[in-house]
Design an enzyme around this catalytic site. Structure first.
Site, PDB file in Angstrom:
ATOM      1  N   GLY A   1       5.017  -2.545  -8.715  1.00  0.00           N
ATOM      2  CA  GLY A   1       5.669  -1.352  -9.144  1.00  0.00           C
ATOM      3  C   GLY A   1       6.993  -1.180  -9.317  1.00  0.00           C
ATOM      4  N   GLY A   2       7.401  -0.157  -8.588  1.00  0.00           N
ATOM      5  CA  GLY A   2       8.938  -0.162  -8.637  1.00  0.00           C
ATOM      6  C   GLY A   2       9.831  -1.414  -8.173  1.00  0.00           C
TER       7      GLY A   2
ATOM      8  N   GLY B   1      22.515 -26.912 -37.213  1.00  0.00           N
ATOM      9  CA  GLY B   1      22.958 -25.775 -36.547  1.00  0.00           C
ATOM     10  C   GLY B   1      23.084 -26.033 -35.000  1.00  0.00           C
ATOM     11  N   ALA B   2      22.065 -26.655 -34.407  1.00  0.00           N
ATOM     12  CA  ALA B   2      22.242 -27.103 -33.092  1.00  0.00           C
ATOM     13  C   ALA B   2      23.375 -27.763 -32.549  1.00  0.00           C
ATOM     14  CB  ALA B   2      21.011 -27.902 -32.686  1.00  0.00           C
TER      15      ALA B   2
HETATM   16  C1  HXC Z   1       2.784   3.311   1.735  1.00  0.00           C
HETATM   17  C2  HXC Z   1       1.982   1.414   1.997  1.00  0.00           C
HETATM   18  C3  HXC Z   1       2.072   0.999   0.774  1.00  0.00           C
HETATM   19  C4  HXC Z   1       2.655   1.955  -0.029  1.00  0.00           C
HETATM   20  C5  HXC Z   1       1.263  -0.508   1.621  1.00  0.00           C
HETATM   21  N1  HXC Z   1       1.273   0.354   2.586  1.00  0.00           N
HETATM   22  N2  HXC Z   1       1.707  -0.159   0.396  1.00  0.00           N
HETATM   23  N3  HXC Z   1       2.260   2.361   2.446  1.00  0.00           N
HETATM   24  N4  HXC Z   1       3.044   3.144   0.479  1.00  0.00           N
HETATM   25  N5  HXC Z   1       3.092   1.746  -1.462  1.00  0.00           N
HETATM   26  C6  HXC Z   1       0.913   0.221   3.933  1.00  0.00           C
HETATM   27  C7  HXC Z   1      -0.626   0.206   4.183  1.00  0.00           C
HETATM   28  O1  HXC Z   1      -1.074   1.616   4.328  1.00  0.00           O
HETATM   29  C8  HXC Z   1      -0.820  -0.804   5.420  1.00  0.00           C
HETATM   30  O2  HXC Z   1      -0.638   0.258   6.546  1.00  0.00           O
HETATM   31  C9  HXC Z   1       0.450  -1.718   5.379  1.00  0.00           C
HETATM   32  O3  HXC Z   1       1.321  -1.167   4.535  1.00  0.00           O
HETATM   33  C10 HXC Z   1      -0.145  -2.990   4.922  1.00  0.00           C
HETATM   34  O4  HXC Z   1      -0.762  -2.780   3.682  1.00  0.00           O
HETATM   35  P1  HXC Z   1      -2.238  -3.642   3.554  1.00  0.00           P
HETATM   36  O5  HXC Z   1      -2.819  -2.871   2.237  1.00  0.00           O
HETATM   37  O6  HXC Z   1      -3.117  -3.455   4.817  1.00  0.00           O
HETATM   38  O7  HXC Z   1      -1.720  -5.014   3.183  1.00  0.00           O
HETATM   39  P2  HXC Z   1      -2.215  -5.967   2.217  1.00  0.00           P
HETATM   40  O8  HXC Z   1      -3.723  -6.196   2.176  1.00  0.00           O
HETATM   41  O9  HXC Z   1      -1.608  -7.377   2.364  1.00  0.00           O
HETATM   42  O10 HXC Z   1      -1.892  -5.547   0.473  1.00  0.00           O
HETATM   43  C11 HXC Z   1      -0.802  -5.370   0.390  1.00  0.00           C
HETATM   44  C12 HXC Z   1      -0.486  -4.626  -0.995  1.00  0.00           C
HETATM   45  C13 HXC Z   1      -1.290  -3.235  -0.932  1.00  0.00           C
HETATM   46  C14 HXC Z   1      -1.153  -5.457  -2.135  1.00  0.00           C
HETATM   47  C15 HXC Z   1       0.899  -4.490  -1.239  1.00  0.00           C
HETATM   48  O11 HXC Z   1      -0.885  -2.662   0.134  1.00  0.00           O
HETATM   49  C16 HXC Z   1      -0.994  -2.294  -2.167  1.00  0.00           C
HETATM   50  O12 HXC Z   1      -1.817  -2.611  -3.076  1.00  0.00           O
HETATM   51  N6  HXC Z   1      -0.272  -1.552  -1.849  1.00  0.00           N
HETATM   52  C17 HXC Z   1       0.064  -0.426  -2.849  1.00  0.00           C
HETATM   53  C18 HXC Z   1       0.749  -0.779  -4.002  1.00  0.00           C
HETATM   54  C19 HXC Z   1       1.236   0.193  -4.887  1.00  0.00           C
HETATM   55  O13 HXC Z   1       0.350   0.829  -5.713  1.00  0.00           O
HETATM   56  N7  HXC Z   1       2.380   0.602  -4.727  1.00  0.00           N
HETATM   57  C20 HXC Z   1       2.875   1.825  -5.429  1.00  0.00           C
HETATM   58  C21 HXC Z   1       3.400   1.306  -6.646  1.00  0.00           C
HETATM   59  S1  HXC Z   1       3.811   2.637  -7.911  1.00  0.00           S
HETATM   60  P3  HXC Z   1      -1.108  -0.070   7.938  1.00  0.00           P
HETATM   61  O14 HXC Z   1      -0.496   1.214   8.678  1.00  0.00           O
HETATM   62  O15 HXC Z   1      -2.392  -0.255   7.687  1.00  0.00           O
HETATM   63  O16 HXC Z   1      -0.527  -1.243   8.535  1.00  0.00           O
HETATM   64  C22 HXC Z   1       5.364   2.394  -7.977  1.00  0.00           C
HETATM   65  C23 HXC Z   1       6.197   3.183  -8.735  1.00  0.00           C
HETATM   66  C24 HXC Z   1       7.666   3.317  -8.671  1.00  0.00           C
HETATM   67  O17 HXC Z   1       6.032   1.596  -7.151  1.00  0.00           O
HETATM   68  C25 HXC Z   1       8.109   3.066 -10.079  1.00  0.00           C
HETATM   69  C26 HXC Z   1       9.728   3.202 -10.158  1.00  0.00           C
HETATM   70  C27 HXC Z   1      10.171   2.735 -11.274  1.00  0.00           C
END
Ligand code: HXC
Length: 511
Positions: A170-171, A405-406
């Site tokens: 993502g971001g 050209g290269a």
């Molecule tokens: C808040 C988050 C988080 C997020 C993970 N966590 N991503 N909290 N915001 N974006 C937290 C989880 O709740 C969890 O908390 C801990 O981090 C670990 O995550 P897990 O899922 O247990 O770990 P894992 O299985 O290793 O998976 C990692 C991951 C997954 C693949 C990154 O967490 C995931 O898909 N996260 C969301 C990704 C996402 O969609 N992000 C937003 C993208 S949009 P606990 O408390 O259980 O430890 C974006 C737009 C911006 O970024 C654009 C700007 C240009």
């Protein structure tokens, strides 16, 4: 007083635990180090000064006001030294909300970016995070935007390096994408704009995170990453090595390190490097490592567009950027990927006043519909543009083919090459003998004797360095064994080179 001092130690101790021992253990179980362990390895021992350790998020939605408030908010920031030179660093802490970016987390990164730019020192970002802090919504998006803006302002002023050591989605992907180099750790890191679940929903493709954006994909296919490393420790130690090659800013010179390698060293094995048969390949990396100080070469993008080799070495202790056609792969031809790869490298060197040494053995641009449809004209022009605009010292050595050209593109005299050498084996011509004879003596094609005679005539006249040397396009024909000495002397002579392009807001390189 004593208890106040002890209270500070306790608060620091708690903050250093990030998301807690359980999450640290989970991080280790995945073969990853924590953010603070990584910083410890990256920087000189004991040199890290942390900022904003007690910063906490200010979110209130989705129960965030009642939930945990973990000090440092998912990113460890500060500065330290690498072999005594200042660098700024931020490291995403996956144990705290998955390293996700909140408003305050972004502010911590911005503070470090501002300091690095103001104080003209490199910044290194260690990524291991789940993107925008979902509970914060638009505040997180705003934070990303502010970080991106700073990446752009710092581009070309201070080196910016990104090391991806876990998820980067993502971001999180666009800040690294605007830095100078991206490195990844194999098997534990991946980068993509949208993850496998979204891909499945939108395009119905089933793909794993590794297949979508692992180090193997980004170092070979997409070229997003400049190199992959086997684990956190290796990656961090290689970042220290890279920093040793780079100047702190565009107004600084690259550091000069002591060398025990004699600049006048002859290497007679180079006399037999180029095979007698012009169609036989040889490994240009052998030439590079025999020319640079102590054979120390830091290759960039080694797994992508292998028909061109780029990277950093040193001559007499000073950094040089090396660009070399690689006859071992596709005969060293220039194609879309090779042109883009080398153009970006040349521009990096020019930004940071790093002289460029170019080794040329190129049969031309790659023909074919795939290349033309893919925009070879525009991509080839990137390399031409990059060399032509570069004002750093440019030393070129043509070892064998410099066709068409290269020839012009590869730091020729016509693109303000400062010192252009050729080995006696050089062949500087519009094209190879076979192609040339088949065009200009088309009427003789059925007569093998005549064609052989014409080919010999063409080879004798054009396939040598001397026609170019007669015109001054080559400054000197040199013996292969003396290449290190000649290049070192040329660079020494060019040390105070001054050359300026006409004033402009910025150029319009064909993107
Ligand atoms: C808040 C988050 C988080 C997020 C993970 N966590 N991503 N909290 N915001 N974006 C937290 C989880 O709740 C969890 O908390 C801990 O981090 C670990 O995550 P897990 O899922 O247990 O770990 P894992 O299985 O290793 O998976 C990692 C991951 C997954 C693949 C990154 O967490 C995931 O898909 N996260 C969301 C990704 C996402 O969609 N992000 C937003 C993208 S949009 P606990 O408390 O259980 O430890 C974006 C737009 C911006 O970024 C654009 C700007 C240009």
């Amino acid at each position: 007083m004593k208890h106040i001092i002890e209270a500070l130690d306790q608060r620091r101790e708690a903050a250093r635990l990030g998301g807690g021992q359980k999450r640290i253990d989970a991080q280790h179980a995945r073969g990853k180090l924590t953010a603070r362990e990584r910083i410890e390895l990256l920087l000189d021992h004991g040199s890290f000064e942390e900022f904003d350790m007690f910063v906490q998020h200010r979110a209130t939605d989705f129960g965030m006001d009642k939930g945990e408030k973990i000090p440092a908010d998912g990113v460890v920031t500060g500065w330290g030294t690498i072999n005594g030179r200042t660098v700024y660093v931020f490291a995403k802490d996956f144990t705290v909300f998955g390293g996700s970016l909140s408003e305050t987390h972004a502010q911590k990164i911005m503070k470090i970016q501002d300091m690095a730019l103001k104080n003209r020192a490199p910044i290194i970002g260690l990524f291991d995070a789940g993107g925008a802090r979902i509970q914060e919504g638009v505040a997180a998006l705003g934070g990303y935007g502010e970080v991106f803006q700073r990446n752009v302002l710092a581009s070309g002023v201070i080196p910016q390096i990104s090391l991806i050591m876990g998820p980067c989605a993502g971001g999180d992907v666009y800040s690294p994408a605007m830095t100078d180099f991206i490195f990844m750790v194999r098997d534990t890191s991946y980068m993509f704009v949208t993850g496998p679940d979204v891909v499945k929903t939108v395009t119905n493709e089933t793909v794993t995170a590794e297949e979508l954006g692992g180090a193997s994909v980004h170092t070979t296919k997409s070229s997003i990453a400049d190199r992959g490393y086997d684990n956190d420790v290796e990656a961090l130690l290689q970042m220290r090595r890279l920093i040793d090659f780079l100047p702190s800013s565009n107004t600084d010179e690259a550091p000069e390190w002591p060398t025990f390698d004699d600049a006048e060293r002859y290497d007679h094995s180079l006399d037999t490097l180029v095979p007698d048969n012009p169609n036989k390949p040889y490994d240009v990396k052998e030439l590079i490592t025999k020319v640079v100080d102590e054979g120390d070469f830091f290759e960039i993008q080694e797994a992508h567009a292998k028909n061109i080799v780029v990277g950093f070495g040193r001559m007499e202790g000073r950094t040089v950027g090396i660009v070399a056609n690689q006859p071992m792969v596709l005969a060293g031809v220039l194609d879309i990927d090779a042109s883009r790869k080398a153009a970006r490298f040349v521009r990096f060197c020019d930004c940071f006043s790093i002289p460029i040494v170019t080794f040329v053995d190129v049969p031309g641009f790659l023909p074919g519909t795939a290349q033309e449809y893919g925009g070879l004209i525009k991509h080839g022009a990137k390399l031409l543009f990059a060399y032509a605009e570069a004002t750093v010292p440019k030393v070129t050595v043509i070892t064998r083919k410099a066709f068409g050209g290269a020839y012009d593109v590869m730091a020729s005299k016509h693109l303000r090459g400062d010192v252009n050498y050729a080995w006696p084996s050089a062949q500087i011509a519009v094209m190879g003998a076979k192609g040339a004879v088949e065009i200009i003596f088309r009427q003789d094609i059925g007569d093998s004797e005549k064609i052989a005679a014409r080919t010999k005539e063409y080879e004798d006249r054009f396939l040598s360095p001397f026609v170019a040397a007669e015109r001054g396009y080559i400054d000197e024909v040199i013996q292969p064994y003396g290449t290190r000495k000649r290049v070192a002397r040329a660079l020494a002579m060019l040390r105070h080179k001054e050359l300026e392009n006409p004033w402009k807001k910025h150029d319009n390189i064909p993107l």
